[in-house]
Every structure is written in C-alpha cells, then in structure tokens.
Write an enzyme that holds these catalytic residues in place. Sequence first.
Site, PDB file in Angstrom:
ATOM      1  N   VAL A  45     -81.196 -33.212  -5.119  1.00 18.49           N
ATOM      2  CA  VAL A  45     -82.499 -32.612  -5.371  1.00 18.49           C
ATOM      3  C   VAL A  45     -82.575 -31.331  -4.551  1.00 18.49           C
ATOM      4  O   VAL A  45     -82.222 -31.332  -3.367  1.00 18.49           O
ATOM      5  CB  VAL A  45     -83.637 -33.562  -4.960  1.00 18.49           C
ATOM      6  CG1 VAL A  45     -84.996 -32.946  -5.248  1.00 18.49           C
ATOM      7  CG2 VAL A  45     -83.496 -34.911  -5.665  1.00 18.49           C
ATOM      8  N   CYS A  46     -82.994 -30.251  -5.181  1.00 17.53           N
ATOM      9  CA  CYS A  46     -83.235 -28.990  -4.464  1.00 17.53           C
ATOM     10  C   CYS A  46     -81.938 -28.564  -3.748  1.00 17.53           C
ATOM     11  O   CYS A  46     -80.856 -28.655  -4.319  1.00 17.53           O
ATOM     12  CB  CYS A  46     -84.422 -29.185  -3.513  1.00 17.53           C
ATOM     13  SG  CYS A  46     -85.150 -27.667  -2.871  1.00 17.53           S
TER      14      CYS A  46
END
Lengths: 280, 280
Positions: B157-158
């Site tokens: 994520v990210c």
Amino acid sequence: MKHDYQSMKEESALKTGRREFARLTMGTLAGVTLGQASVRGEAAATTPPRFLTSLRGRPITIAMLVFERMDQIDFTGPFSVLARVPEARIQVVGLTNAPVRDHKRLILTPQIALNEAGQPDVLVVPGGPGQEALMEHRDLLDFIAAQQHEGRALFSVCTGALLCGAAGVLRGRRATTHWSALSLLGHFGAITAKERVVVDGDLVTSAGVTAGIDGALTLAALVRGENVAQQIQLDIQYAPEPPFQAGNPETAPPDVLAAVTARYRPLTEARAATARRLGK
Amino acid sequence: MKHDYQSMKEESALKTGRREFARLTMGTLAGVTLGQASVRGEAAATTPPRFLTSLRGRPITIAMLVFERMDQIDFTGPFSVLARVPEARIQVVGLTNAPVRDHKRLILTPQIALNEAGQPDVLVVPGGPGQEALMEHRDLLDFIAAQQHEGRALFSVCTGALLCGAAGVLRGRRATTHWSALSLLGHFGAITAKERVVVDGDLVTSAGVTAGIDGALTLAALVRGENVAQQIQLDIQYAPEPPFQAGNPETAPPDVLAAVTARYRPLTEARAATARRLGK
C-alpha cells in the site's frame, strides 16, 4: 517537524466568509446536504452553519472517541484526514486510559480518559457493534450532550449516531448513520436523511464505516476551507475506485444484501429494542 | 462469535475456477489492471494469477506490518476489509513487540514481532514517511523477499512498494505506489503502472494511502471470490463520495498540487537518493 500544513495557514486556514461558503453549498461538496438550509428554510448561501464561523481562524482541539468493539475504521478513517488539519490538536479519548480492542481485535490506545478530557471544539463519535453497550453510559452521553454548545461541533460516524441519539442531541436535526440502522434514528427524534454526509449546523453525521472519510473531508473544508481539504485529499490520494458497486443496499446484488442483512439481524434487533426503549 | 462470514464459506470461499476469473478480468474490477496478462502477453481469461488458485478454498494467514512513522491508514484501511475475509487470520506484525506511533502519532500495537512470525500466506506492507528508515533493514527485507514463493502473496500500500523494491521483489513486475513516489519504482526494476490497483500474479500493489481499501477489496475478491468481496463492501458501506475531485495530481487544482508537492519535496528527495543508491 512542526505542522505539515503550517505554511498553508495564512492563505487558507484563516480564509473565511460567505463567498467560499456559497461555493460549498452550490454543489462543490458532492453528496453533502446542508440540513440547516433545507430543513430550516434559510438561504444556505448566506447562512453558514454556526460552527463554521466560530471554529475557523483559530486553533482547535478534536477529540476522537475509542471504545471496546467499535469499528476501528470509523475512527482511523477520519483520523487520517483530521490529523492533517492545520492548527488542530487530536486527542484520542477512551472511557478509561486502557487500550481497547475493536470488534476485529485491533488494539487502539487512548491518549487520555474521558474524565481527563476538557470539552473539545470538535468531538468525533465512531460506531460499530460496541456502541450498543454504551447506550446508557451516563458519563459518555453527558460528554456528547455537552457538545451542543455555541462554538462546538459534533461529528458522528456510522452507528456513532445512535450514541448521539441516546445523548439527546439529534432531536429535530437531520442525521444519517449506517444503512442497517437508518430506520432507528427516528426513535431519537432525528429527521432521517439517507445521504452519505449530512451537515446540520454544528452537527455532521456520516453513513456507515468508510463514509467517515467523506465526512471528515467535509468537516475539514468547513473548519479550514476548501483549499486545505483538497490538499488533504491529494495527500491521501483519495480518488476511490471501488472494484464493485456493492457499497449501498440499493446497488448491491440482492443475494449480497440478503446475506449481510441476515448477519446483521441479531445486532439490528438489539439496537432496535434499545432505540425504542430509550426513545420513549 | 465465530467468524462473521462463516456461513458464506461454502458458497463463496470455495468458489474457484476460470468462469469467475474471466469475469474479474473482463472489467468488473474497475480500475484494476492484471499485469500478468497485459505484460506477459498471456490470455487473462484463461490464466488466473498463481496465488488465486493456491490461496482459495483454504484458511489463510494475513500478516500486516506496522512500523514507526508509517501512515496508519495504509494499514487500518486494508484491515477493515481483510479482517472480514472468511477463514483468514490477521496477524499484526511489528519489527519488535513494542507499540509504534504512526507519523501523526496514533499508537499501533503489534500482536507479534517479526522474528516470531512464520511466513504468512499474504503479507501486507504499508507505507508512509517511516518507510524511508527501513530501506536497508535486512530482516524486514528478507521477510518481504521470502513472500516470493509459490502459494504466497504480497500486497503493498502506498510507499510500502518502495520497501518491496528494496527487497528486490519488483524486478520485471508491474507495480504502483503513491503519486509522489511513482517515478522511483523504475530504480527497482519495476514496470511502473499509473493505476490505483495493480495485480501482477501474486503481487498486488496499490497507489497512495486510501488506495489500500480498493486494493484490499481486490485482494479479497481474488482469494475468496467476488460475492464475498461485495458483502464486505456493503458491510463497510464503501460507496465513496469524495466532496472534491482533488485526489489525484491530474484532477487537483494546480495550486493544491503545488502546495502538496512542495511539502513532500524533502521526503521525495530523500527517497529518490535512496532509490538511486539501492537500485544500482
């Protein structure tokens, strides 16, 4: 260090006034209805909610409640937005100082206990299954009720609205909650609004769970202006692309709705019994 | 008690096969590109990603990393989805057992330390500013690299994608990350994909911060079927209505983009220097 948005505060945190609020109410805030305007018959473009004028342009404290068996994302979603608001101090408030577990067992740790918290400028009330055990928790309900005061705002996420209802602050106000509990708001005297985010004066309510992110961005815009809220949105890259269209009862496939409704039934029935009893 | 979705497991958790995967790849998963198909020139409708076939129809362990100065929502957003996946056990894994603070000071408490965690079926790697301090943390990078194994999946994520890059698992794979770091993926040999969620075989990467929710729903559909993912989406009422359209650099007003880019600059420059050095 310091604050991420420190550099923005002059140009945006202090930005106030009718021009911008008019923009907000003219449809820029998709999915948001400003209850004060539509229910009380006032002209939205010329009547900012009370807390808009009193919370802008000054540092604020935002208290965020955590409790056992809450849904953590009702809290952490808005935290991701509100912790980025310039000149805002977040306080994570528990009923006691002890860590709590959300209903999926994530540990959340309060910074202070309810009896140590002064009355904040903004109070965030999350929901989740654990809300049901607190519907007669007098200290908590008093704390929520005390937000009904000039210059203070209240923001509920999901079934946090039921706690607000039990505290008596929904009477005559437009409000929303998780789709499974929407029909219960009437017991608390609320004007039920089937919308994702509802702003009624100094009361912001949002629909289920992830609606707290939309509600928090709306709140950020109300207290610090649209430009700041947009910066936060870009920072958290909030341009959602849900892989399915099953997020609302109206758009979910019938078998999906039936399965989730069935699973919710015991909790929904308990909540309904409580709402009927307390609503009398 | 038991599991929320226990009753669904027979009808959906065990549902596998080409028909459903074909549906997934035919556009039902909005915003998702299946890298294996488009990059490797295979026919998507007849070639499910490896982990699809090996993680379906059996209980799985999902390990979710937490570390100092991460962005909590990179973890809590996916947690809200993945903790609802039937027959899945969540492990919150820290570098040690000690609680950590996210970059906005939210306390997150691991359930186990890295050296106590067996290799999970799915590993979730969040991002945030604190990722930068871990780009040469050998134990962590080894743990991430060990996910590159038949029957295991990795979900970043990210800027968790940068940690995956440092671990060497992005070479030749399609991947994405937060918009501010997208140009750095090439240093790690990744095929950069400017998309919200990218599935390349057993590797799922998602864009910045809140994209983790979309990525987690995609992952839920891949390991348990579309019906289960839709139930989760309805449960968390994920029908987002962002109040503004500023969630991507392309849609944000220019002054908003300029302000956020300027604020990110020191971190972006540090990340770039690290990526260049490690990528050699």
